[in-house]
Design a protein around this motif. Structure first.
Motif, PDB file in Angstrom:
ATOM      1  N   LYS A   6      -8.570   2.197 -21.166  1.00 47.16           N
ATOM      2  CA  LYS A   6      -9.207   0.888 -21.057  1.00 47.16           C
ATOM      3  C   LYS A   6      -9.898   0.697 -19.699  1.00 47.16           C
ATOM      4  N   THR A   7     -10.991  -0.052 -19.751  1.00 42.96           N
ATOM      5  CA  THR A   7     -11.817  -0.307 -18.567  1.00 42.96           C
ATOM      6  C   THR A   7     -11.038  -1.044 -17.481  1.00 42.96           C
ATOM      7  N   SER A   8     -10.178  -1.966 -17.879  1.00 43.57           N
ATOM      8  CA  SER A   8      -9.428  -2.752 -16.891  1.00 43.57           C
ATOM      9  C   SER A   8      -8.457  -1.873 -16.107  1.00 43.57           C
ATOM     10  N   SER A   9      -7.870  -0.866 -16.766  1.00 42.68           N
ATOM     11  CA  SER A   9      -6.922   0.025 -16.087  1.00 42.68           C
ATOM     12  C   SER A   9      -7.617   0.825 -14.986  1.00 42.68           C
ATOM     13  N   ILE A  10      -8.776   1.417 -15.308  1.00 48.62           N
ATOM     14  CA  ILE A  10      -9.487   2.220 -14.307  1.00 48.62           C
ATOM     15  C   ILE A  10     -10.030   1.338 -13.197  1.00 48.62           C
ATOM     16  N   ALA A  11     -10.434   0.101 -13.541  1.00 50.08           N
ATOM     17  CA  ALA A  11     -10.951  -0.829 -12.533  1.00 50.08           C
ATOM     18  C   ALA A  11      -9.848  -1.259 -11.564  1.00 50.08           C
ATOM     19  N   VAL A  12      -8.680  -1.608 -12.100  1.00 47.18           N
ATOM     20  CA  VAL A  12      -7.558  -2.030 -11.259  1.00 47.18           C
ATOM     21  C   VAL A  12      -7.094  -0.879 -10.374  1.00 47.18           C
ATOM     22  N   ALA A  13      -7.039   0.333 -10.929  1.00 48.16           N
ATOM     23  CA  ALA A  13      -6.636   1.502 -10.143  1.00 48.16           C
ATOM     24  C   ALA A  13      -7.617   1.744  -8.996  1.00 48.16           C
ATOM     25  N   TRP A  14      -8.916   1.635  -9.261  1.00 48.89           N
ATOM     26  CA  TRP A  14      -9.923   1.840  -8.224  1.00 48.89           C
ATOM     27  C   TRP A  14      -9.851   0.746  -7.158  1.00 48.89           C
ATOM     28  N   ASN A  42      -7.233  -0.889  -6.326  1.00 46.64           N
ATOM     29  CA  ASN A  42      -6.020  -0.624  -5.547  1.00 46.64           C
ATOM     30  C   ASN A  42      -6.279   0.461  -4.493  1.00 46.64           C
ATOM     31  N   ILE A  43      -7.021   1.496  -4.888  1.00 45.03           N
ATOM     32  CA  ILE A  43      -7.376   2.564  -3.941  1.00 45.03           C
ATOM     33  C   ILE A  43      -8.211   1.996  -2.789  1.00 45.03           C
ATOM     34  N   LEU A  44      -9.190   1.146  -3.119  1.00 45.84           N
ATOM     35  CA  LEU A  44     -10.024   0.519  -2.090  1.00 45.84           C
ATOM     36  C   LEU A  44      -9.194  -0.346  -1.141  1.00 45.84           C
ATOM     37  N   SER A  45      -8.206  -1.057  -1.696  1.00 50.43           N
ATOM     38  CA  SER A  45      -7.336  -1.902  -0.871  1.00 50.43           C
ATOM     39  C   SER A  45      -6.529  -1.056   0.112  1.00 50.43           C
ATOM     40  N   ILE A  46      -6.040   0.094  -0.354  1.00 51.07           N
ATOM     41  CA  ILE A  46      -5.274   0.998   0.519  1.00 51.07           C
ATOM     42  C   ILE A  46      -6.166   1.554   1.626  1.00 51.07           C
ATOM     43  N   ILE A  47      -7.398   1.936   1.251  1.00 47.57           N
ATOM     44  CA  ILE A  47      -8.343   2.487   2.223  1.00 47.57           C
ATOM     45  C   ILE A  47      -8.655   1.457   3.309  1.00 47.57           C
ATOM     46  N   ARG A  48      -8.796   0.204   2.901  1.00 49.53           N
ATOM     47  CA  ARG A  48      -9.147  -0.860   3.850  1.00 49.53           C
ATOM     48  C   ARG A  48      -7.938  -1.446   4.570  1.00 49.53           C
ATOM     49  N   GLY A  49      -6.760  -0.956   4.225  1.00 45.05           N
ATOM     50  CA  GLY A  49      -5.555  -1.426   4.898  1.00 45.05           C
ATOM     51  C   GLY A  49      -5.073  -2.793   4.441  1.00 45.05           C
ATOM     52  N   GLU A 101      -7.442  -7.529  -4.400  1.00 47.98           N
ATOM     53  CA  GLU A 101      -8.213  -8.743  -4.693  1.00 47.98           C
ATOM     54  C   GLU A 101      -9.560  -8.385  -5.303  1.00 47.98           C
ATOM     55  N   ALA A 102     -10.052  -9.300  -6.148  1.00 42.33           N
ATOM     56  CA  ALA A 102     -11.366  -9.136  -6.772  1.00 42.33           C
ATOM     57  C   ALA A 102     -11.882 -10.503  -7.191  1.00 42.33           C
TER      58      ALA A 102
END
Length: 594
Positions: A462-470, A472-479, A484-485
């Motif tokens: 599902k699109t929502s799963s890949i979007a939420v995972a991405w 989350n990765i961006l949030s980790i990268i940005r500290g 949030e979205a």
């Protein structure tokens, strides 16, 4: 005296209620007779007895309809009265036509035997909907019921496809099971050519399985039961509330009604457009063209990918029919975007139209809620648009001098867009999949794995799963500590669920590829990967190896299709006991990652 009267009245009502069940059993027998009538070669002397069963069922249905309105306790609600009146008129017309009790001659279109079968089926639907069905949560939970309903339809579909008149030559149990699973799980993988192996009766069975599988048997059974009875037990409402994931329990049956209504409106509109797009050069007879249009409209909206053409939409007569391809693509998108998203968008459009109308007539519009389009809709729409845009561009660039070579520039764009839409669980193909570049196949595999959106007719993670995972990765990268979205925080539960779905999907796909590669040593790992991911994502695209798979590989793909449609996480939730709630928390520690 009063108590004695009440007792006699209740006893009389109980006897009357038992009498009203007779038409249900008669109509059930008539459905079995109907299956025998169409599924087997009949002897001439049997036709009279089959005809008698239909007529008796119709007469019983008439008495049942009238009888339910006699007693106040069994009287249906007012909303079902128009349907009952139409059905009663149809049943009376059939009695007049076939019993010869009057000299009245019906219109020619009502003299067709189709209406006799339709009336018999309508009686069964009406009587089945009037039954008081209730499910005990102590015996089966909502998720288990959801899973068992799919298994039930798959088994029924298997035996229907094995009927002598469903195919031109005998079909094995395994091939029938594979086809039934593929149809119910709206996948589209086939081990026999749908166009030449199955008769028109067999194709009707397949499209029936697709429709039921796309929406779910519980959607139809629950709504029609509520529609005619006007009530439902509190326990059933809780169960349907959990199955439909509605925000309020009071909205359960309203949601079911909208799902069924939108489905039939979209499919009917799609069928009309497809009918106009298909000329006599492809299908000469009007009845065949109507069936072709309905079949492909249902198959497209349910993201099934089944076709009545041997080469699917890659058929020479349709290969350049871009208007039909765009119609199919739009139906796939609408079916795969998810019903909650459609409802949210329709609400937004309705409020905007109301706002503009009030502004035109000079009235001050009322203030509307500022957050009409919710976070779920925003994430799904943006992810879907991104996947379609990137998929179209990549396909156009990678296949420009390959499979797109024979098309005009506009045709190349249309085919590229179509080929970006269908891997996301639809499975129609307008190019030769086996001729695609390896890089294009890898992009197709990624799109098949991601799939459609939640609460839709499609599969995948599902699109929502890949979007939420991405995100989350961006949030980790940005500290960041939170995900949030669109000025909203995504709940930790959604993040945990998304990663669980992704991990389990990789695990299931790995097992599927692993076992098929053991049984098919000569097929090539890329072809096997396409096949297995297509099965898991309920897509249906194939490089052409499905027809040549051995029995063991077919069983692996059957299980993969079923798990892909239901979702592995859902299956685990259904059969694992929930842990008891504990308000306390253990001390936390960090684990070394990477």
């Amino acid at each position: 005296m009063n108590n004695s009267f009440i007792f006699r009245k209740n006893k009389k009502f109980s006897s009357f209620e038992k009498l009203l069940r007779i038409p249900f059993w008669l109509s059930s027998i008539s459905i079995l007779v109907f299956i025998y009538d169409f599924g087997f070669q009949r002897q001439p002397n049997e036709l009279e007895y089959l005809f008698l069963v239909y007529i008796v069922t119709i007469i019983a249905g008439c008495f049942s309809l009238i009888g339910r309105y006699i007693l106040k306790a069994t009287r249906p609600r007012l909303k079902s009265l128009p349907f009952d009146l139409i059905l009663l008129v149809l049943l009376l017309c059939m009695i007049i036509q076939y019993c010869g009790i009057t000299s009245i001659e019906l219109p020619i279109f009502l003299q067709n035997s189709f209406w006799l079968y339709f009336a018999t089926a309508a009686v069964f639907l009406r009587e089945f909907s009037a039954l008081n069905l209730s499910f005990k949560r102590t015996i089966v939970n909502p998720v288990q019921l959801f899973i068992f309903s799919f298994l039930f339809i798959i088994v029924i579909g298997t035996f229907l496809l094995m009927l002598p008149n469903a195919t031109y030559s005998r079909i094995s149990f395994l091939d029938a099971l594979f086809t039934s699973t593929s149809a119910v799980c709206v996948t589209g993988l086939t081990v026999q050519d749908t166009a030449t192996y199955f008769t028109e009766f067999g194709q009707i069975i397949i499209i029936f399985l697709i429709q039921i599988g796309g929406l779910g048997i519980m959607t139809f059974a629950s709504y029609f039961s509520y529609f005619f009875r006007g009530s439902s037990t509190y326990e059933n409402q809780i169960m349907l509330h959990e199955m439909t994931d509605t925000e309020k329990m009071a909205e359960v049956f309203g949601t079911l009604k909208r799902i069924i209504l939108i489905t039939f409106i979209v499919e009917a509109t799609g069928a009309l457009i497809i009918y106009e797009c298909v000329g006599k050069s492809l299908i000469m007879f009007q009845s065949d063209r109507i069936f072709f249009s309905i079949f492909h409209a249902i198959s497209a909206f349910c993201n099934a990918g089944f076709s009545t053409l041997t080469n699917n939409l890659y058929d020479p007569a349709l290969r350049y029919n871009y208007s039909m391809q765009m119609t199919i693509a739009l139906l796939v998108i609408l079916g795969g975007i998810g019903f909650p998203i459609l409802f949210n968008l329709l609400r937004f459009i309705a409020l905007k139209l109301k706002f503009w109308f009030l502004k035109i007539i000079g009235k001050k519009p009322a203030k509307t809620a500022p957050w009409i389009i919710n976070l779920n809709t925003r994430i799904v729409l943006n992810t879907t648009l991104l996947l379609l845009l990137v998929g179209t561009i990549l396909f156009f660039v990678l296949e420009y001098h390959n499979t797109l070579y024979e098309h005009s520039f506009g045709g190349k764009l249309a085919i590229s867009f179509f080929s970006a839409v269908t891997p996301r669980t639809a499975g129609f193909n307008v190019v030769n999949v086996s001729a695609l570049h390896i890089s294009t196949l890898l992009i197709t595999i990624l799109l098949m794995w991601i799939g459609a959106s939640p609460a839709s007719t499609g599969g995948g993670i599902k699109t929502s799963s890949i979007a939420v995972a991405w995100l989350n990765i961006l949030s980790i990268i940005r500290g960041k500590q939170r995900v949030e979205a669109f000025k909203r925080e995504i709940s930790p539960v959604s993040i945990h669920r998304a990663f669980a779905v992704i991990f389990l999907s990789i695990f299931v796909i790995f097992l599927s590829i692993f076992f098929v590669s053991i049984f098919e040593t000569d097929k090539g790992i890329l072809n096997i990967a396409v096949e297995c991911i297509s099965a898991f994502g309920t897509v249906g695209l194939s490089t052409g190896i499905t027809l040549h798979l051995c029995g063991a590989s077919k069983i692996v793909l059957i299980l993969t299709m079923f798990v892909g449609r239901i979702n592995m996480l859902t299956i685990l939730i259904a059969f694992f006991k929930k842990s008891s709630t504990w308000v306390g928390r253990y001390p936390s520690e960090s684990i070394l990652i990477n």
